[in-house]
Design a protein around this motif. Structure first.
Motif, mmCIF file in Angstrom:
data_model
loop_
_atom_site.group_PDB
_atom_site.id
_atom_site.type_symbol
_atom_site.label_atom_id
_atom_site.label_comp_id
_atom_site.label_asym_id
_atom_site.label_seq_id
_atom_site.Cartn_x
_atom_site.Cartn_y
_atom_site.Cartn_z
ATOM 1 N N VAL A 156 40.345 28.603 -22.727
ATOM 2 C CA VAL A 156 40.002 29.769 -21.920
ATOM 3 C C VAL A 156 38.602 29.633 -21.332
ATOM 4 O O VAL A 156 38.352 29.972 -20.189
ATOM 5 C CB VAL A 156 40.121 31.055 -22.762
ATOM 6 C CG1 VAL A 156 39.492 32.236 -22.031
ATOM 7 C CG2 VAL A 156 41.584 31.346 -23.055
ATOM 8 N N THR A 157 37.669 29.119 -22.114
ATOM 9 C CA THR A 157 36.262 29.118 -21.693
ATOM 10 C C THR A 157 35.808 27.769 -21.159
ATOM 11 O O THR A 157 34.615 27.534 -21.050
ATOM 12 C CB THR A 157 35.365 29.494 -22.890
ATOM 13 O OG1 THR A 157 35.547 28.521 -23.938
ATOM 14 C CG2 THR A 157 35.717 30.868 -23.414
ATOM 15 N N ARG A 158 36.741 26.878 -20.827
ATOM 16 C CA ARG A 158 36.310 25.545 -20.400
ATOM 17 C C ARG A 158 35.508 25.615 -19.100
ATOM 18 O O ARG A 158 34.656 24.751 -18.838
ATOM 19 C CB ARG A 158 37.507 24.611 -20.236
ATOM 20 C CG ARG A 158 38.519 25.047 -19.193
ATOM 21 C CD ARG A 158 39.761 24.154 -19.210
ATOM 22 N NE ARG A 158 39.409 22.760 -18.996
ATOM 23 C CZ ARG A 158 40.329 21.789 -18.954
ATOM 24 N NH1 ARG A 158 41.600 22.069 -19.134
ATOM 25 N NH2 ARG A 158 39.962 20.550 -18.732
ATOM 26 N N PHE A 159 35.751 26.605 -18.223
ATOM 27 C CA PHE A 159 35.001 26.739 -16.982
ATOM 28 C C PHE A 159 34.068 27.937 -16.999
ATOM 29 O O PHE A 159 33.312 28.139 -16.063
ATOM 30 C CB PHE A 159 35.954 26.878 -15.788
ATOM 31 C CG PHE A 159 36.834 25.688 -15.605
ATOM 32 C CD1 PHE A 159 36.324 24.408 -15.731
ATOM 33 C CD2 PHE A 159 38.175 25.840 -15.315
ATOM 34 C CE1 PHE A 159 37.144 23.297 -15.557
ATOM 35 C CE2 PHE A 159 38.994 24.731 -15.143
ATOM 36 C CZ PHE A 159 38.480 23.458 -15.272
ATOM 37 N N ILE A 160 34.156 28.773 -18.022
ATOM 38 C CA ILE A 160 33.367 30.011 -18.042
ATOM 39 C C ILE A 160 32.298 29.871 -19.117
ATOM 40 O O ILE A 160 32.443 30.359 -20.223
ATOM 41 C CB ILE A 160 34.248 31.242 -18.306
ATOM 42 C CG1 ILE A 160 35.445 31.232 -17.356
ATOM 43 C CG2 ILE A 160 33.473 32.532 -18.144
ATOM 44 C CD1 ILE A 160 36.431 32.329 -17.614
ATOM 45 N N ASN A 161 31.269 29.144 -18.816
ATOM 46 C CA ASN A 161 30.194 28.944 -19.774
ATOM 47 C C ASN A 161 29.052 29.928 -19.552
ATOM 48 O O ASN A 161 28.451 30.412 -20.491
ATOM 49 C CB ASN A 161 29.659 27.512 -19.671
ATOM 50 C CG ASN A 161 30.688 26.490 -20.102
ATOM 51 O OD1 ASN A 161 31.475 26.742 -21.007
ATOM 52 N ND2 ASN A 161 30.713 25.352 -19.426
ATOM 53 N N TRP A 184 34.027 18.948 -16.825
ATOM 54 C CA TRP A 184 35.210 19.780 -16.631
ATOM 55 C C TRP A 184 35.742 20.339 -17.948
ATOM 56 O O TRP A 184 36.775 21.024 -17.964
ATOM 57 C CB TRP A 184 36.300 18.969 -15.936
ATOM 58 C CG TRP A 184 36.006 18.734 -14.506
ATOM 59 C CD1 TRP A 184 35.132 17.831 -13.973
ATOM 60 C CD2 TRP A 184 36.567 19.442 -13.405
ATOM 61 N NE1 TRP A 184 35.102 17.906 -12.616
ATOM 62 C CE2 TRP A 184 35.984 18.894 -12.217
ATOM 63 C CE3 TRP A 184 37.497 20.474 -13.271
ATOM 64 C CZ2 TRP A 184 36.302 19.356 -10.962
ATOM 65 C CZ3 TRP A 184 37.828 20.928 -12.015
ATOM 66 C CH2 TRP A 184 37.234 20.370 -10.869
ATOM 67 N N GLY A 185 35.077 20.104 -19.050
ATOM 68 C CA GLY A 185 35.480 20.666 -20.335
ATOM 69 C C GLY A 185 36.624 19.942 -21.007
ATOM 70 O O GLY A 185 37.103 20.384 -22.053
ATOM 71 N N ASP A 186 37.104 18.802 -20.423
ATOM 72 C CA ASP A 186 38.240 18.116 -21.032
ATOM 73 C C ASP A 186 37.875 17.507 -22.378
ATOM 74 O O ASP A 186 38.707 17.467 -23.299
ATOM 75 C CB ASP A 186 38.767 17.050 -20.078
ATOM 76 C CG ASP A 186 37.679 16.088 -19.635
ATOM 77 O OD1 ASP A 186 36.493 16.453 -19.724
ATOM 78 O OD2 ASP A 186 38.011 14.967 -19.198
ATOM 79 N N ALA A 187 36.626 17.046 -22.552
ATOM 80 C CA ALA A 187 36.222 16.466 -23.834
ATOM 81 C C ALA A 187 36.199 17.531 -24.928
ATOM 82 O O ALA A 187 36.591 17.283 -26.077
ATOM 83 C CB ALA A 187 34.845 15.809 -23.704
ATOM 84 N N ARG A 188 35.756 18.747 -24.562
ATOM 85 C CA ARG A 188 35.710 19.822 -25.541
ATOM 86 C C ARG A 188 37.112 20.229 -25.984
ATOM 87 O O ARG A 188 37.369 20.486 -27.149
ATOM 88 C CB ARG A 188 34.964 21.014 -24.942
ATOM 89 C CG ARG A 188 34.724 22.160 -25.895
ATOM 90 C CD ARG A 188 33.431 22.878 -25.532
ATOM 91 N NE ARG A 188 33.386 23.207 -24.109
ATOM 92 C CZ ARG A 188 33.779 24.383 -23.615
ATOM 93 N NH1 ARG A 188 34.266 25.308 -24.427
ATOM 94 N NH2 ARG A 188 33.688 24.640 -22.325
ATOM 95 N N VAL A 189 38.044 20.267 -25.026
ATOM 96 C CA VAL A 189 39.434 20.598 -25.365
ATOM 97 C C VAL A 189 40.056 19.495 -26.211
ATOM 98 O O VAL A 189 40.777 19.757 -27.183
ATOM 99 C CB VAL A 189 40.259 20.832 -24.089
ATOM 100 C CG1 VAL A 189 41.741 20.998 -24.427
ATOM 101 C CG2 VAL A 189 39.747 22.060 -23.357
ATOM 102 N N ALA A 190 39.777 18.240 -25.899
ATOM 103 C CA ALA A 190 40.308 17.125 -26.679
ATOM 104 C C ALA A 190 39.796 17.173 -28.116
ATOM 105 O O ALA A 190 40.534 16.897 -29.074
ATOM 106 C CB ALA A 190 39.938 15.798 -26.024
ATOM 107 N N LYS A 191 38.532 17.541 -28.270
ATOM 108 C CA LYS A 191 37.980 17.667 -29.622
ATOM 109 C C LYS A 191 38.682 18.774 -30.385
ATOM 110 O O LYS A 191 39.030 18.615 -31.569
ATOM 111 C CB LYS A 191 36.480 17.966 -29.540
ATOM 112 C CG LYS A 191 35.846 18.216 -30.901
ATOM 113 C CD LYS A 191 34.373 18.572 -30.776
ATOM 114 C CE LYS A 191 33.796 18.910 -32.149
ATOM 115 N NZ LYS A 191 32.375 19.308 -32.065
ATOM 116 N N ALA A 192 38.906 19.920 -29.736
ATOM 117 C CA ALA A 192 39.581 21.027 -30.406
ATOM 118 C C ALA A 192 40.996 20.639 -30.812
ATOM 119 O O ALA A 192 41.467 20.990 -31.897
ATOM 120 C CB ALA A 192 39.600 22.250 -29.489
#
Length: 471
Positions: A300-305, A336-344
């Motif tokens: 949800v927050t990958r683009f809303i920092n 683009w937040g893809d690394a953060r999502v991959a970690k999760a």
């Protein structure tokens, strides 16, 4: 003179303030107290003030005023163990973080004053973090899962302490019983050695016969020293678990272990019961749910920092009034937040595998605990119903022979030596059963400490233990 004023989203924040969470005043202890009541029939309290400590000390003194029982030992540990009290405060920390995550962020206020020649400008701003507001429900859910996990962790620590205290109690009582018996053995050995010396001086016994009697006396002295050392060490371990110090360490214990139950527990459904009630399995499920929520939060927050909303109003001494609003959003140009999502996602799959491993270990542990319990019961019952009664019958027959003058006093003493190993082994077997009972009770509700029986005195081989005369 020109003035510049930026107003914040005060009406929106004010409308949502009524939904803010608050502390319950119990420090997150409700779940732990319920677990103590359900599984142990005991009470737990967190000590926050001098009055709390005084009430705990008073209750501990009441329980120590009479010989300690296993249930009393558990209750003292739950009230008085300072390590457990420290964990109770961890609950307060987790509850505070949960409440903090459930509250709306504070609005930001800014003021600036600038001067350029004769021109002055004052700017005031009030802003509100919409990104935090959007993520608030998910943040609340994640922290709620964490609080539940901490509650289960502390509850499992409490149950483990109760099990260890119960096991330490049985080990300490068994050590006291063994030491008392070894004192009687030493007295008997001393009498035999003195009689042997007199017989040798009178010329009625050889030096070899006297040496054998002295050897038995020396072994009895050594075994008593070992039994006393085991008595002290098991008692001190119990003292540490109960959190006792000073005059409290002079507590008294029963003279002997409780009797063996008439029948063992029959638990064909023990695995299913453990899966439904084990706190570590439930905690693994809670962690898995928290990780799933965390994965959703990351998406949800990958683009809303950084997202802020504010109303704007400008006025100055040279320009007409300006009104409007301002929204700022982070541009995902480089990240683009893809690394953060991959970690999760990786953390979530890690939790899945750990939850599965926890369930596998729980099933194995409860089976092992039940098998150990049944084996310990069978061994203790065999000593109670066969070995010790047989040794007693042999002793009675030899006493009759002694009274009929068919055997002498040293043959009677040799028979007494042969009983030493049997009696001590029966005490240890009964202790092992009660320890196994505590392990089984713990295995049904949490991860047990399957470390085997309690500490015992190491026995030296006894001369003449085969039952024949020692000469």
């Amino acid at each position: 003179m020109r003035r510049h004023f930026v107003a914040g989203a005060v009406p929106l924040a004010a409308a949502l303030l009524t939904g803010c969470a608050s502390l319950d005043g119990n420090g997150g202890m409700s779940a732990v107290q319920e677990a103590a009541k359900t599984h142990l029939g005991a009470i737990v309290k967190v000590a926050r003030s001098d009055d709390d400590f005084r009430r705990i000390d008073q209750r501990v003194a009441e329980l120590l005023s009479q010989p300690l029982s296993a249930d009393a030992a558990v209750q003292i540990a739950l009230l008085n163990n300072r390590g457990l009290q420290a964990s109770f405060h961890e609950l307060g920390i987790a509850e505070a973080e949960t409440v903090q995550a459930s509250r709306l962020p504070n609005p930001g206020f800014s003021i600036a004053r600038m001067k350029r020649g004769d021109e002055r400008e004052i700017e005031r701003g009030l802003s509100f973090d919409l990104g935090h507001l959007i993520a608030l429900p998910l943040n609340r859910r994640v922290q709620g899962h964490r609080l539940a996990a901490v509650q289960r962790s502390v509850a499992m620590e409490m149950l483990a302490l109760a099990a260890e205290s119960r096991k330490a109690f049985y080990a300490a009582v068994a050590a006291e019983q063994t030491a008392a018996y070894m004192r009687d053995v030493r007295t008997t050995a001393d009498a035999g050695a003195e009689l042997a010396r007199r017989m040798a001086r009178a010329g009625n016994w050889t030096k070899l016969q006297q040496a054998r009697e002295h050897g038995f006396f020396s072994e009895a002295v050594l075994n008593l020293a070992r039994a006393e050392a085991a008595r002290v060490s098991t008692r001190e371990r119990l003292t540490r678990l109960l959190g006792l110090w000073g005059t409290q360490t002079g507590f008294s214990l029963p003279e002997r272990l409780p009797d063996l139950p008439r029948q063992p527990q029959e638990r064909p459904d023990i695995e299913q019961a453990a899966m439904a009630s084990r706190l570590d399995v439930q905690g693994a499920r809670q962690t898995l749910e928290a990780m799933a929520s965390n994965l959703g939060l990351s998406r949800v927050t990958r683009f809303i920092n950084v997202l802020e909303l504010g109303a704007m109003r400008n006025s100055s001494n040279e320009a007409p009034r300006q009104t409007g609003y301002e929204i700022s959003v982070e541009i995902p140009l480089f990240d683009w937040g893809d690394a953060r999502v991959a970690k999760a996602e990786a953390v979530y799959m890690q939790s899945v595998q750990r939850a599965a491993q926890t369930a596998i270990e729980a099933r194995s542990e409860v089976r092992q605990a039940y098998q150990g319990y049944r084996a310990a019961y069978d061994i203790a019952r065999h000593y109670r119903d066969d070995i010790v009664p047989t040794a007693r019958r042999i002793s009675d027959e030899n006493l009759l022979r002694y009274n009929g003058m068919f055997i002498g006093v040293f043959e009677l003493l040799a028979d007494a030596r042969s009983q030493i190993v049997s009696v001590n082994a029966s005490i240890e077997a009964l202790r092992d059963f009660w320890v196994a009972q505590a392990d089984l009770d713990m295995a049904i509700v949490g991860k047990p400490s399957l470390s085997g029986s309690g500490q015992s005195a190491a026995m030296a081989p006894v001369a003449g233990a085969a039952g024949g005369p020692a000469h």
